[in-house]
Design an enzyme around this catalytic site. Structure first.
Site, PDB file in Angstrom:
ATOM      1  N   THR A 140       0.832  -1.216   0.000  1.00 36.45           N
ATOM      2  CA  THR A 140       0.000   0.000   0.000  1.00 36.45           C
ATOM      3  C   THR A 140       0.856   1.251   0.000  1.00 36.45           C
ATOM      4  O   THR A 140       0.460   2.289  -0.543  1.00 36.45           O
ATOM      5  CB  THR A 140      -0.943  -0.019   1.218  1.00 36.45           C
ATOM      6  OG1 THR A 140      -1.847  -1.103   1.050  1.00 36.45           O
ATOM      7  CG2 THR A 140      -1.735   1.258   1.360  1.00 36.45           C
ATOM      8  N   SER A 190       1.357  -7.590  -0.998  1.00 34.10           N
ATOM      9  CA  SER A 190       2.047  -8.622  -0.211  1.00 34.10           C
ATOM     10  C   SER A 190       1.184  -9.831   0.111  1.00 34.10           C
ATOM     11  O   SER A 190       1.699 -10.848   0.560  1.00 34.10           O
ATOM     12  CB  SER A 190       2.655  -8.030   1.056  1.00 34.10           C
ATOM     13  OG  SER A 190       1.695  -7.888   2.080  1.00 34.10           O
ATOM     14  N   THR A 216       1.571  -4.371   4.213  1.00 32.76           N
ATOM     15  CA  THR A 216       1.387  -4.712   5.630  1.00 32.76           C
ATOM     16  C   THR A 216       0.860  -6.136   5.838  1.00 32.76           C
ATOM     17  O   THR A 216       1.021  -6.701   6.908  1.00 32.76           O
ATOM     18  CB  THR A 216       0.374  -3.751   6.305  1.00 32.76           C
ATOM     19  OG1 THR A 216      -0.886  -3.870   5.639  1.00 32.76           O
ATOM     20  CG2 THR A 216       0.854  -2.320   6.278  1.00 32.76           C
ATOM     21  N   ASP A 217       0.222  -6.706   4.785  1.00 35.18           N
ATOM     22  CA  ASP A 217      -0.531  -7.943   5.028  1.00 35.18           C
ATOM     23  C   ASP A 217       0.338  -9.143   5.392  1.00 35.18           C
ATOM     24  O   ASP A 217      -0.084  -9.981   6.196  1.00 35.18           O
ATOM     25  CB  ASP A 217      -1.433  -8.257   3.828  1.00 35.18           C
ATOM     26  CG  ASP A 217      -2.659  -7.339   3.806  1.00 35.18           C
ATOM     27  OD1 ASP A 217      -2.949  -6.717   4.851  1.00 35.18           O
ATOM     28  OD2 ASP A 217      -3.315  -7.238   2.759  1.00 35.18           O
TER      29      ASP A 217
HETATM   30  C1  SIN Z   1      -0.204  -5.286   0.905  1.00 38.64           C
HETATM   31  O1  SIN Z   1      -0.027  -5.964   1.915  1.00 38.64           O
HETATM   32  O2  SIN Z   1       0.589  -5.282  -0.061  1.00 38.64           O
HETATM   33  C2  SIN Z   1      -1.442  -4.466   0.750  1.00 38.64           C
HETATM   34  C3  SIN Z   1      -1.973  -3.987   2.036  1.00 38.64           C
HETATM   35  C4  SIN Z   1      -1.078  -3.028   2.747  1.00 38.64           C
HETATM   36  O3  SIN Z   1       0.075  -2.793   2.407  1.00 38.64           O
HETATM   37  O4  SIN Z   1      -1.573  -2.435   3.733  1.00 38.64           O
END
Ligand code: SIN
Length: 316
Positions: free
Chosen positions: A14, A62, A95-96
């Site tokens: 993100t 991710s 973050t995932d």
């Molecule tokens: C991801 O994990 O690539 C998308 C979600 C995020 O980064 O919060």
């Protein structure tokens, strides 16, 4: 200013995402903007400065993280860590699965130098994006004398790779280190530490990783009515390891446990981790299944995969 280099490695997420409009925080496409561009948007960023090395290792959401990207990332991190003039590394990541990549790198490399993963909960073109501050905070950690090991920096907090977990799907401070608490905080570019930096505990496999076969290790969960059907299907599929996300202090439904005992009898490695969001599983003397103390199910899976790979390489 130090003439030691800081390396930035981009992998997407993100933090590199774009939404159709700047007010949209939940519907957007991750991994659209290159890490060079993200850095160029930071106030005071000097493009072309010899102090910084910038490389795009991958560009993905991710949730789609896979072994191929992990291998490439681990190789680039190991390459830069070995350069005497590199002080630390910052990795931009979604973050995932951030906690999985952080734990993977810590378990594999156990670096003395800092390897700092950072992220964002809002896309890069949000009215008030959180990525730029997180990047600046991550840079402060990577450039700080004495910082060490793989950490995650988000919303002003520094978390150890072994403890960090995403705990919220939306808010800006989406991470927690549970009972361990954060290693510290970044405040106006300065670090305020609460405890020691994390040290590693698994020997490096990085040179062998590229050729290694990743063993199939899956996570099964214990819940009301869990009857072991999934375990039996996985045995047929040739699974090599199983992590059971157990209830409470590591209890497993009796029918699932019977299937897991069968798996052990067939040579499959089985470990228990708790599905509780906080705390650690306390192993007991009469446990039927071994416990992955202190690790969440997703991290216990990574530890088990690395153990199996090491065992395959050393023949033990
Ligand atoms: C991801 O994990 O690539 C998308 C979600 C995020 O980064 O919060």
């Amino acid at each position: 200013m130090s003439d030691q280099k800081i390396v930035f490695l981009g992998t997407g997420g993100t933090i590199a995402g774009k939404a159709a409009n700047a007010f949209e925080h939940s519907r957007y496409t991750a991994a659209q903007v290159g890490v060079h561009e993200l850095l160029a948007s930071l106030p005071g960023w000097q493009d072309g400065s010899e102090r910084y090395v910038v490389e795009q290792v991958a560009q993905l959401d991710s949730k789609d993280m896979g072994f191929d990207v992990w291998v490439k990332l681990a190789q680039r991190v190991a390459h830069f860590l070995a350069q005497e003039d590199v002080q630390g590394i910052v990795i931009t990541h979604g973050t995932d699965t951030l906690e999985e990549t952080a734990y993977f790198l810590q378990a594999l490399l156990a670096p003395i130098k800092p390897v700092v993963l950072t992220c964002a909960m809002r896309p890069s073109n949000a009215v008030v994006p959180d990525g730029p501050q997180n990047l600046l905070d991550a840079l402060a950690v990577a450039a700080s004398t004495g910082s060490s090991g793989v950490t995650v920096v988000c919303a002003g907090a520094i978390y150890g790779a072994e403890d960090v977990q995403k705990i919220h799907p939306y808010r800006l401070n989406a991470f927690s280190a549970g009972d361990a608490g954060p290693i510290g905080f970044v405040e106006q570019g300065r670090l305020r530490l609460q405890r020691d930096w994390q040290r590693g505990r698994v020997a490096s496999l990085v040179s062998e990783l590229a050729d290694a076969a990743w063993p199939r290790v899956e996570i099964v969960m214990s819940y009301a009515g869990a009857d072991g059907t999934i375990v039996r299907a996985l045995l047929k599929a040739g699974v090599k390891g199983l992590v059971v996300a157990a209830t409470g202090n590591g209890t497993v439904h009796q029918d699932l446990e019977a299937a897991l005992v069968l798996a052990i009898q067939q040579g499959v490695k089985v470990v228990r981790a708790t599905r509780c969001a906080e705390g650690q599983l306390l192993p007991g003397t009469h446990d039927v299944l071994p416990a992955a103390t202190g690790l969440t199910p997703v991290k216990a899976r990574i530890a088990l995969m690395l153990d199996l790979m090491q065992a395959a390489q050393t023949g033990r």
